[in-house]
Design an enzyme around this catalytic site. Structure first.
Site, PDB file in Angstrom:
ATOM      1  CG  HIS A  98       9.825  -7.679  -2.227  1.00 52.25           C
ATOM      2  ND1 HIS A  98      11.079  -7.289  -1.802  1.00 52.25           N
ATOM      3  CD2 HIS A  98      10.027  -8.314  -3.413  1.00 52.25           C
ATOM      4  CE1 HIS A  98      11.988  -7.661  -2.682  1.00 52.25           C
ATOM      5  NE2 HIS A  98      11.377  -8.291  -3.661  1.00 52.25           N
ATOM      6  CG  HIS A 100       9.501 -11.038  -5.643  1.00 53.93           C
ATOM      7  ND1 HIS A 100       9.973  -9.986  -6.397  1.00 53.93           N
ATOM      8  CD2 HIS A 100       8.219 -11.257  -6.065  1.00 53.93           C
ATOM      9  CE1 HIS A 100       9.023  -9.598  -7.233  1.00 53.93           C
ATOM     10  NE2 HIS A 100       7.954 -10.351  -7.048  1.00 53.93           N
ATOM     11  CG  ASP A 102      14.991 -12.778  -4.796  1.00 56.25           C
ATOM     12  OD1 ASP A 102      13.757 -12.607  -4.839  1.00 56.25           O
ATOM     13  OD2 ASP A 102      15.793 -11.949  -5.280  1.00 56.25           O
ATOM     14  CG  HIS A 103      13.939 -10.041  -1.418  1.00 63.02           C
ATOM     15  ND1 HIS A 103      14.813  -9.025  -1.076  1.00 63.02           N
ATOM     16  CD2 HIS A 103      14.016 -10.159  -2.764  1.00 63.02           C
ATOM     17  CE1 HIS A 103      15.393  -8.554  -2.181  1.00 63.02           C
ATOM     18  NE2 HIS A 103      14.922  -9.227  -3.213  1.00 63.02           N
ATOM     19  CG  HIS A 154      10.001  -5.039  -7.251  1.00 61.19           C
ATOM     20  ND1 HIS A 154      10.626  -5.293  -8.447  1.00 61.19           N
ATOM     21  CD2 HIS A 154      10.280  -6.109  -6.450  1.00 61.19           C
ATOM     22  CE1 HIS A 154      11.252  -6.453  -8.391  1.00 61.19           C
ATOM     23  NE2 HIS A 154      11.058  -6.969  -7.187  1.00 61.19           N
ATOM     24  CG  ASP A 177      14.264  -6.474  -5.141  1.00 61.83           C
ATOM     25  OD1 ASP A 177      15.326  -6.336  -4.491  1.00 61.83           O
ATOM     26  OD2 ASP A 177      13.936  -7.551  -5.673  1.00 61.83           O
ATOM     27  CG  HIS A 216      19.032  -7.890  -5.870  1.00 59.63           C
ATOM     28  ND1 HIS A 216      19.171  -9.249  -6.074  1.00 59.63           N
ATOM     29  CD2 HIS A 216      17.717  -7.686  -5.568  1.00 59.63           C
ATOM     30  CE1 HIS A 216      17.993  -9.839  -5.907  1.00 59.63           C
ATOM     31  NE2 HIS A 216      17.097  -8.911  -5.600  1.00 59.63           N
TER      32      HIS A 216
END
Length: 304
Positions: A98, A100, A102-103, A154, A177, A216
């Site tokens: 996805h 975001h 941090d990905h 998400h 996530d 995570h």
């Protein structure tokens, strides 16, 4: 209003840049990683878990037959390049679950470091995207079969990547996530019915032996909530004891399996009476929504 918009835009960029800076200055280049790097060997593939930022995981997926590799959510591209060299593999693909930061935040840097990469994902907001995918799209990494599972909630474009060997055996799923060990992602861009569909109608129908590689290291925290929901569930207690030992040694708690998640993950158990009774519901989607709302505000009791 125009002045407010400019100020809001500037403040938003400042917040994002500040957050990214905190992540980078707290990552493994500047302090001890949150977890050890481990290698999971399956029949036709091996998966190298690469800890990143404060609690993220990247995954180097290697086809044993061709030595071709893909990287899942490469937020720290330099670390990926080093792992590729250490494994002696040819990196050809980026699997982005996805958009975001941090990905997907390392995509552009990685494609500049490694030329010719195919970047797969289900959302136009993903940086450096070359191959937009939808539900049930299929492609290969070497001899490995990759099937895209559309799991919005998400984020609206979230994809899980289901991987099997060339004969369909020894499955794994990279869930980003959407599904965590003993938990699920927040409903930032979706509704309870979408997460219900993702977890119950899509992921729960994968073979029970499917290994789950999530985005995570949230396992202990998730299990505290699971214990709160089902205090008499022996599987939760056993998993918690195991996970706490793992984390005391900085060892990842990943992977789990789909079959295991059905035993202790409350979000995979929304059709189970004990979970429904906890939130005072009698139907799966309503239970999913009530559980997520409770989890969002959950604070575990301190040990006495």
């Amino acid at each position: 209003m125009k002045g407010f918009s400019v100020l809001f835009s500037f403040s938003s960029r400042l917040f994002v840049n500040s957050w990214q800076s905190r992540c980078l200055t707290n990552n493994c280049f500047f302090r001890r990683c949150h977890s050890k790097t481990v290698l999971i060997t399956q029949i036709d593939m091996r998966v190298r878990l690469l800890p990143a930022l404060q609690d993220n995981y990247m995954y180097l997926l290697v086809d044993e037959e061709s030595n071709e590799a893909a990287i899942v959510d490469p937020v720290e591209p330099e670390k990926v390049v080093e792992a590729v060299k250490q494994e002696g593999v040819k990196l050809t693909s980026v699997l982005t679950t996805h958009h975001h930061w941090d990905h997907s935040g390392g995509n552009e840097k990685l494609v500049s470091l490694q030329q010719g990469l195919n970047v797969y994902g289900g959302d136009d907001r993903i940086p450096a995207l070359t191959n937009k995918v939808s539900h049930d799209d299929k492609f290969k990494v070497g001899s490995l079969n990759i099937q895209c599972l559309f799991t919005p909630c998400h984020t609206s474009g979230h994809i899980c990547f289901y991987v099997t060997g060339q004969d369909g055996q020894d499955p794994a799923v990279f869930t980003g996530d959407t599904l965590f060990i003993a938990g699920c992602g927040k409903f930032f861009e979706g509704q309870p019915d979408q997460m219900y569909n993702a977890l119950i109608n899509v992921l729960s129908n994968l073979p029970d032996e499917t290994k789950v590689y999530c985005g995570h290291e949230y396992t202990v925290s998730n299990l505290k909530f699971a214990e709160h929901v089902e205090p008499s569930n022996v599987d939760i207690k056993e998993k918690m004891s195991w996970a706490q030992v793992q984390r005391s040694k900085d060892t990842p708690t990943i992977p789990s399996t789909i079959g295991e998640e059905k035993k202790y993950n409350p979000f995979m158990r929304v059709r189970v009476k004990s979970v429904q009774d906890h939130v005072g519901q009698s139907e799966g989607i309503a239970t999913m929504g009530a559980l997520r709302t409770e989890k969002d505000g959950f604070k575990p009791k301190s040990a006495i």
